[in-house]
Design a protein around this motif. Structure first.
Motif, PDB file in Angstrom:
ATOM      1  N   UNK A   1      -1.824  12.034   8.027  1.00 37.50           N
ATOM      2  CA  UNK A   1      -2.756  11.422   8.829  1.00 37.50           C
ATOM      3  C   UNK A   1      -4.117  11.944   7.900  1.00 37.50           C
ATOM      4  N   UNK A   2      -4.286  12.423   7.297  1.00 36.04           N
ATOM      5  CA  UNK A   2      -5.174  13.207   6.142  1.00 36.04           C
ATOM      6  C   UNK A   2      -5.910  12.261   4.817  1.00 36.04           C
ATOM      7  N   UNK A   3      -4.752  11.485   4.284  1.00 39.68           N
ATOM      8  CA  UNK A   3      -4.012  11.130   3.504  1.00 39.68           C
ATOM      9  C   UNK A   3      -4.593   9.707   3.762  1.00 39.68           C
ATOM     10  N   UNK A   4      -4.009   9.080   4.884  1.00 46.67           N
ATOM     11  CA  UNK A   4      -3.673   7.592   5.440  1.00 46.67           C
ATOM     12  C   UNK A   4      -5.620   8.085   5.641  1.00 46.67           C
ATOM     13  N   UNK A   5      -6.386   8.648   6.485  1.00 42.43           N
ATOM     14  CA  UNK A   5      -7.950   8.107   6.752  1.00 42.43           C
ATOM     15  C   UNK A   5      -8.764   8.217   5.596  1.00 42.43           C
ATOM     16  N   UNK A   6      -8.435   9.376   4.910  1.00 43.96           N
ATOM     17  CA  UNK A   6      -9.285   9.011   3.476  1.00 43.96           C
ATOM     18  C   UNK A   6      -9.052   7.512   2.848  1.00 43.96           C
ATOM     19  N   UNK A   7      -7.758   7.110   2.534  1.00 38.72           N
ATOM     20  CA  UNK A   7      -7.577   6.536   2.095  1.00 38.72           C
ATOM     21  C   UNK A   7      -7.875   4.565   2.909  1.00 38.72           C
ATOM     22  N   UNK A   8      -8.097   4.678   3.169  1.00 38.50           N
ATOM     23  CA  UNK A   8      -8.639   3.420   4.375  1.00 38.50           C
ATOM     24  C   UNK A   8      -9.871   3.251   4.417  1.00 38.50           C
ATOM     25  N   UNK A   9     -10.773   4.795   4.650  1.00 38.71           N
ATOM     26  CA  UNK A   9     -12.228   4.948   4.102  1.00 38.71           C
ATOM     27  C   UNK A   9     -12.260   4.600   2.800  1.00 38.71           C
ATOM     28  N   UNK A  10     -11.875   4.725   2.048  1.00 38.69           N
ATOM     29  CA  UNK A  10     -12.360   4.097   0.911  1.00 38.69           C
ATOM     30  C   UNK A  10     -11.977   2.784   0.860  1.00 38.69           C
ATOM     31  N   UNK A  11     -11.440   2.197   1.532  1.00 36.54           N
ATOM     32  CA  UNK A  11     -11.169   0.339   1.144  1.00 36.54           C
ATOM     33  C   UNK A  11     -12.196  -0.305   2.318  1.00 36.54           C
ATOM     34  N   UNK A  12     -12.595   0.686   3.136  1.00 40.58           N
ATOM     35  CA  UNK A  12     -14.043   0.007   3.303  1.00 40.58           C
ATOM     36  C   UNK A  12     -13.257  -1.702   4.877  1.00 40.58           C
ATOM     37  N   UNK A  13     -12.453  -1.705   4.887  1.00 40.09           N
ATOM     38  CA  UNK A  13     -11.861  -2.822   5.725  1.00 40.09           C
ATOM     39  C   UNK A  13     -10.976  -2.207   7.492  1.00 40.09           C
ATOM     40  N   UNK A  14     -11.247  -3.083   8.137  1.00 39.33           N
ATOM     41  CA  UNK A  14     -10.852  -2.479   9.522  1.00 39.33           C
ATOM     42  C   UNK A  14      -8.965  -1.750   9.381  1.00 39.33           C
ATOM     43  N   UNK A  15      -8.483  -1.278  10.122  1.00 41.08           N
ATOM     44  CA  UNK A  15      -7.257  -0.788  10.369  1.00 41.08           C
ATOM     45  C   UNK A  15      -6.064  -1.578  10.722  1.00 41.08           C
ATOM     46  N   UNK A  16      -6.913  -2.515  11.768  1.00 42.94           N
ATOM     47  CA  UNK A  16      -5.716  -3.888  11.909  1.00 42.94           C
ATOM     48  C   UNK A  16      -5.398  -4.633  10.022  1.00 42.94           C
ATOM     49  N   UNK A  17      -6.952  -4.662   9.697  1.00 37.31           N
ATOM     50  CA  UNK A  17      -6.537  -5.682   7.514  1.00 37.31           C
ATOM     51  C   UNK A  17      -5.538  -4.683   7.305  1.00 37.31           C
ATOM     52  N   UNK A  18      -5.452  -2.848   7.464  1.00 35.84           N
ATOM     53  CA  UNK A  18      -5.051  -3.046   5.751  1.00 35.84           C
ATOM     54  C   UNK A  18      -3.336  -1.897   6.672  1.00 35.84           C
ATOM     55  N   UNK A  19      -2.536  -1.526   7.826  1.00 34.77           N
ATOM     56  CA  UNK A  19      -2.126  -1.090   7.361  1.00 34.77           C
ATOM     57  C   UNK A  19      -0.560  -2.099   7.818  1.00 34.77           C
ATOM     58  N   UNK A  20      -0.648  -3.395   8.610  1.00 34.09           N
ATOM     59  CA  UNK A  20       0.150  -3.910   7.969  1.00 34.09           C
ATOM     60  C   UNK A  20       0.574  -4.424   6.292  1.00 34.09           C
ATOM     61  N   UNK A  21      -0.396  -5.241   5.609  1.00 34.28           N
ATOM     62  CA  UNK A  21      -0.377  -6.186   4.841  1.00 34.28           C
ATOM     63  C   UNK A  21      -0.237  -4.944   3.221  1.00 34.28           C
TER      64      UNK A  21
END
Length: 223
Positions: A13-33
């Protein structure tokens, strides 16, 4: 949550949260693609290695695991696998303990067969398994005995946990089974009784060492 799963889940969870924040994208835009950008196989290996570096070792399910990745698994102490035979509180001759896979309404009694080779399995497949036979198996992977497991009246497995492959097969075929057993020397033909009326281990039992509550009694010694 159990200590090891909690450690894994927190790290993921910690690693995923850090990397998602770095993308500046919505969760729905990165979780599958872009899910592997968030958490990769190498990340999973790193989390596992961190646990191993802390001294944690996994319970093995099949002995092949010990051979292929010996540094990841708890080694089998042969002395720890033996049981000091004696009389229990009811005055019965107790020769072992284990972890019950399926709670039954009645105990199971029958002659034991020590099963450890492919040749034995083939013989059982060809000639059939004598009614009431209780198998004593060393490997909890289940591969050796999978073709014949449903023919046994019960199983005593000397390794693994109730979540090992053999435990899964036992539940699937509804075969009374004790895993992670410590036993006194048993011989082919010894008649034993398995306390499959005991409660299965709790979810945290293997983390806490709270195991071995199902008893094995010797009813008749072949020798």
């Amino acid at each position: 949550m159990l200590p090891l799963p909690g450690r894994f889940n927190t790290a993921v969870r910690s690693l995923v949260a850090q990397r998602r924040a770095a993308t500046d994208c919505q969760w729905k835009d990165v979780v599958f693609e872009r899910q592997f950008d968030l958490f990769s196989v190498d990340d999973a290996r790193a989390v596992e290695q961190e646990a191993l570096d802390s001294g944690y070792r996994f319970e093995y399910s099949a002995t092949v695991s010990l051979d292929s990745e010996p540094d990841k698994y708890k080694r089998v102490d042969r002395e720890a696998r033996t049981f000091a035979e004696g009389l229990d509180s009811d005055g019965r001759r107790q020769v072992g303990v284990g972890d019950n896979v399926i709670k039954k309404s009645r105990t199971v009694t029958g002659p034991v067969a020590l099963v450890s080779t492919i040749e034995q399995v083939m013989e059982f497949l060809t000639d059939g398994i004598p009614p009431g036979t209780i198998a004593v198996i060393g490997d909890s992977g289940g591969t050796l005995t999978a073709p014949i497991i449903e023919g046994f009246a019960g199983v005593i497995c000397l390794g693994g946990t109730v979540r090992s492959h053999l435990g899964i097969l036992a539940r699937e075929y509804d075969v009374p089974t004790l895993m992670n057993c410590k036993i006194n020397d048993l011989k082919n033909g010894d008649v034993v009784e398995l306390e499959v009326t005991a409660a299965p281990p709790a979810s945290d039992a293997y983390e806490l060492g709270d195991t071995g509550h199902a008893r094995i009694w010797l009813i008749e010694n072949e020798g």
